[in-house]
Design an enzyme around this catalytic site. Structure first.
Site, PDB file in Angstrom:
ATOM      1  N   CYS A  42      -2.870 -13.751  24.610  1.00 37.93           N
ATOM      2  CA  CYS A  42      -1.893 -14.109  25.251  1.00 37.93           C
ATOM      3  C   CYS A  42      -0.410 -14.384  24.408  1.00 37.93           C
ATOM      4  CB  CYS A  42      -2.001 -15.620  26.040  1.00 37.93           C
ATOM      5  SG  CYS A  42      -0.805 -16.358  26.839  1.00 37.93           S
ATOM      6  N   ASP A  44       1.431 -16.765  24.366  1.00 33.27           N
ATOM      7  CA  ASP A  44       1.622 -18.015  23.857  1.00 33.27           C
ATOM      8  C   ASP A  44       2.092 -18.334  22.514  1.00 33.27           C
ATOM      9  OD1 ASP A  44       0.696 -20.944  25.542  1.00 33.27           O
ATOM     10  OD2 ASP A  44       0.980 -20.871  23.338  1.00 33.27           O
ATOM     11  N   ARG A  46       1.243 -20.553  20.507  1.00 34.55           N
ATOM     12  CA  ARG A  46       0.445 -21.399  19.703  1.00 34.55           C
ATOM     13  C   ARG A  46      -0.695 -20.341  19.446  1.00 34.55           C
ATOM     14  NH1 ARG A  46       0.182 -25.681  24.362  1.00 34.55           N
ATOM     15  NH2 ARG A  46       0.392 -23.559  25.767  1.00 34.55           N
ATOM     16  N   HIS A  98      -6.902 -18.308  26.066  1.00 36.20           N
ATOM     17  CA  HIS A  98      -6.909 -19.620  25.755  1.00 36.20           C
ATOM     18  C   HIS A  98      -7.030 -20.627  26.812  1.00 36.20           C
ATOM     19  CE1 HIS A  98      -2.399 -20.419  26.210  1.00 36.20           C
ATOM     20  NE2 HIS A  98      -2.450 -19.280  26.458  1.00 36.20           N
ATOM     21  N   CYS A 101      -3.534 -22.194  29.343  1.00 33.13           N
ATOM     22  CA  CYS A 101      -2.597 -21.259  29.454  1.00 33.13           C
ATOM     23  C   CYS A 101      -1.907 -21.305  30.644  1.00 33.13           C
ATOM     24  CB  CYS A 101      -3.501 -20.031  29.646  1.00 33.13           C
ATOM     25  SG  CYS A 101      -2.344 -18.381  29.782  1.00 33.13           S
TER      26      CYS A 101
HETATM   27 CO    CO Z   1      -1.474 -18.213  27.736  1.00 37.16          CO
END
Ligand code: CO
Length: 216
Positions: A42, A44, A46, A98, A101
């Protein structure tokens, strides 16, 4: 430098640190990359791919998009997979989602966020495919967690069904497709126990992964 000078300072410190430990590192790396892994994760912020698995530059080829989705007609993702498999000869493709999400949550809720709704429609398709399983869960948190996991399982199958991976297996090239999920709250990876190494494993391993998630 007018803006973002901190990032350039960080970059200089980072390169200096690596060069101190290994003076030839960048010289060596500039000539060739030979990663064994392709990571599909992803976007993302993080989920920094290399850091999570402790790999240095040069050790992992990376593709990231919102909600780690592999769409059969996405030329961008397909080009990454093809280059990784046919040119770099990676031995492992890791689809890593993750928990928590935001893309998956928006798909679960059917939120209207704009253009991205079309991308997340693919995750909604998975939500509908596994509607009975998801509806049996009591809380939205549970449904969210489960859809994050199911989404990875679905994408592992999509990767395995690409012409690129199918052709590699036909040639006898060793290539495994893995499904993992990352927990933001403790920084640890969980293996979803779906590791596909040949075409006839796709259906049974998909079925057993989904059954395991049903019983969770
Ligand atoms: Co995500």
């Amino acid at each position: 430098m007018r803006v973002l000078s901190d990032l350039f300072k960080n970059n200089q410190a980072w390169a200096a640190e690596i060069t101190k430990r290994d003076p030839e590192f960048f010289q060596r790396l500039s000539k060739q990359q030979a990663p064994q892994y392709l990571w599909i994760g992803c976007s993302d912020s993080r989920m920094p791919a290399n850091q999570i698995v402790g790999l240095a530059p040069g050790e992992m080829f990376v593709h990231r998009n919102v909600a780690n989705v592999v769409v059969h007609t996405d030329l961008n993702c397909l080009a990454v997979i093809q280059f990784a498999v046919d040119v770099l000869h990676v031995q492992h493709i890791i689809v890593c989602g993750h928990y928590g999400c935001g893309g998956v949550l928006a798909a679960l809720r059917g939120e209207k966020l704009g253009l991205i709704d079309n991308w997340l429609r693919h995750v909604q398709d998975s939500r509908e495919r596994h509607g009975a399983l998801l509806d049996s869960l009591k809380t939205e948190t549970e449904r969210h967690d489960r859809l994050c996991e199911l989404n990875v399982v679905e994408q592992v199958v999509h990767v395995s069904r690409t012409t690129i991976v199918q052709d590699a297996w036909t040639r006898g090239q060793a290539l495994s497709v893995h499904g993992w999920i990352y927990e933001l709250r403790d920084g640890l990876l969980r293996d979803l126990d779906i590791c596909i190494t040949r075409p006839n494993e796709i259906a049974p391993l998909y079925q057993s992964a989904v059954t395991r998630l049903k019983g969770k």
